[in-house]
Write an enzyme that holds these catalytic residues in place. Structure first.
Site, short mmCIF file in Angstrom:
data_model
loop_
_atom_site.label_atom_id
_atom_site.label_comp_id
_atom_site.label_asym_id
_atom_site.label_seq_id
_atom_site.Cartn_x
_atom_site.Cartn_y
_atom_site.Cartn_z
N CYS B 83 0.83 -1.21 0.00
CA CYS B 83 0.00 0.00 0.00
C CYS B 83 0.87 1.26 0.00
O CYS B 83 1.60 1.51 -0.95
CB CYS B 83 -0.98 -0.04 1.17
SG CYS B 83 -2.30 1.18 1.04
N HIS B 193 -3.81 -5.08 -0.12
CA HIS B 193 -3.39 -5.56 1.20
C HIS B 193 -3.44 -7.09 1.26
O HIS B 193 -4.52 -7.64 1.50
CB HIS B 193 -4.31 -4.99 2.26
CG HIS B 193 -4.11 -3.53 2.49
ND1 HIS B 193 -3.21 -3.05 3.41
CD2 HIS B 193 -4.67 -2.45 1.89
CE1 HIS B 193 -3.24 -1.72 3.38
NE2 HIS B 193 -4.10 -1.34 2.46
N GLU B 195 -2.51 -8.95 3.56
CA GLU B 195 -2.88 -9.38 4.92
C GLU B 195 -4.38 -9.29 5.17
O GLU B 195 -4.87 -9.72 6.20
CB GLU B 195 -2.09 -8.56 5.95
CG GLU B 195 -2.60 -7.14 6.21
CD GLU B 195 -2.21 -6.11 5.15
OE1 GLU B 195 -1.69 -6.49 4.08
OE2 GLU B 195 -2.44 -4.90 5.40
#
Lengths: 258, 215
Positions: B83, B193, B195
């Site tokens: 990001c 992202h 995650e």
């Protein structure tokens, strides 16, 4: 266009348990938050929203632990709201593993709080929750007012003016609940959703009133929402997230596949 | 046991990044959240996340005296930018009335605009938020076991434009096709992202923790 429309199950959490009420009464226990989160994740939920409805602020720590436990094993975006009043509350929830924080009442009483929060933590994690109630009569152009305290207290603030202001103050997203529809299972107020969605630059999540899968699709197709949020139709096993997605796909709505 | 440094310079929620890395390494490796340049330089691999505005990010990098360590790590060992941790690798961002960035990659970061529209003229929301497809522009060890066109979770209002088209490893469509993934030697960086991207994201992180940094 390849950005998927999102389906977001919402979990109301009271003292560490998921509950669901109808129009803020008749609270029914719907289980353990981590188990619910795990199941929704497996079914393909695009995000999860947790609203802390615990009355006493002494019990807020419970919510922090809930978020920590969920964030350790569920790797989709998590939004947390309820009782967020200070920057320290936001910091605490983000540190616990929340990705977005939903601000509701505090924004109404102190709009600058949204600007401060967006400035400090970034717009991407600030959701402004808006509880709107229709004040126009039938036949009139739609007009909605912002209400607080679960739809009981009017504020005199016009909803469209309010969401434009929140957009300008740095809200990254609007979570829009129709207080007329919440808990009714007769569908979103799509006129409201559409008016808000067209008024702001940021994504809008429609909430309040979902009773079946067509309602979810209508929130996107007629309400022009970017995401749809529902609680009870998922909690009590009436529909699975995967069924909701399959249905939306038949309506020509792009959704995440798995 | 290898050490994975997650650079913590006060920009955003890094708990999820650490949680996800711990899951994919099954606690075999040491995942360290650190703002210490020496620890970043000493780690076997480096994850460089970030959220918020470019101006704040660059200020924070310098406050923590991390600039040299990040540039060095990005040139030496498996390095993953996420990001804002991708955007500030570039020379310059339009954000905050123009922000000079780290200059590891040649190019610009640009704003989608207040009147962003799709090819049909329909209004597109900014930020670009949600699950979008990443088309794999070329093969890469980090794409292993990830289907081409898999969806990842995005939230951003600015996008990257690199000067060298050969660096583009992934492309996403939002009004137009933008470079959502960049790769060069040991460096891999994504706008989305991993995650927060469920199975595809965890697979990418798993590929990263097992990657020798070679193509």
């Amino acid at each position: 266009m390849s950005l998927a429309k999102r389906i977001i199950p919402c979990l109301d959490v009271d003292n560490g348990r998921v509950v669901k009420g109808v129009k803020f009464v008749e609270i029914r226990d719907a289980g353990d938050p981590v188990e619910n989160a795990r199941r929704y994740n497996q079914e393909g939920a695009d995000e999860l929203t947790f609203l802390d409805i615990t009355a006493s602020s002494d019990d807020r720590d419970t919510m922090v632990h809930v978020v920590e436990d969920v964030a350790r094993e569920v790797f989709i975006p998590l939004t947390v709201g309820g009782g967020i009043r200070e920057l320290a509350d936001i910091r605490r929830m983000l540190n616990a593993g929340a990705d977005k924080i939903s601000i509701n009442t505090a924004a109404v009483f102190k709009p600058e709080f949204v600007a401060e929060a967006a400035d400090k933590f970034g717009s991407q994690c600030i959701v402004v929750a808006v509880d709107a109630k229709r004040v126009s009569t039938e036949g009139e152009p739609g007009r909605w007012e912002i209400f607080t305290h679960g739809g009981r207290k009017p504020t005199g603030i016009d909803t469209l003016e309010w969401v434009r202001k929140m957009d300008a103050y740095g809200a990254g997203e609007i979570l829009l609940t129709s207080m007329d529809r919440d808990g009714t299972k007769i569908g979103f107020d799509n006129e409201l959703t559409r008016a808000v969605s067209e008024a702001v630059r940021v994504p809008v999540i429609a909430s309040g009133g979902v009773g079946n899968l067509q309602h979810l699709a209508d929130g996107i197709l007629r309400g022009k929402a970017d995401a749809v949020l529902a609680a009870s139709i998922f909690h009590f096993g009436e529909y699975r997230i995967s069924e909701a997605k399959a249905f939306m796909r038949t309506q020509g709505i792009e959704v995440r596949d798995d | 046991m290898q050490t994975i440094a997650v650079v913590d310079y006060g920009m955003g929620n890094l708990r999820s990044v650490v949680n996800a890395l711990e899951v994919v390494t099954q606690d075999r490796d040491r995942v360290v959240l650190t703002a210490d340049p020496q620890q970043v330089l000493g780690a076997d691999r480096v994850v460089f996340p970030g959220q918020g505005a470019a101006g704040d990010c660059m200020r924070a990098i310098d406050e923590y005296a991390l600039r040299e360590a990040i540039i060095a790590a990005a040139g030496q060992r498996p390095f993953l930018g996420i990001c804002m941790g991708m955007q500030v690798l570039i020379e310059h961002s339009e954000e905050n009335q123009g922000t000079a960035c780290l200059g590891i990659l040649e190019g610009q970061v640009k704003y989608f605009g207040d009147d962003h529209r799709d090819q049909g003229g329909a209004k597109l929301k900014v930020p670009h938020m949600g699950w979008n497809r990443v088309a794999q522009a070329r093969s890469h060890p980090l794409w292993q076991s990830i289907e081409d066109g898999s969806r990842f979770y995005f939230v951003h209002s600015y996008y990257l434009e690199v000067t060298d088209p050969d660096l583009v490893a992934g492309v996403t469509d939002y009004g137009f096709a933008f470079s959502s993934v960049i790769a060069r030697d040991n460096l891999f960086a994504l706008q989305c992202h991993p995650e927060k991207s469920a199975d595809a994201g965890l697979q990418l992180l798993r590929n990263f923790v097992n990657w020798d940094g070679q193509l």
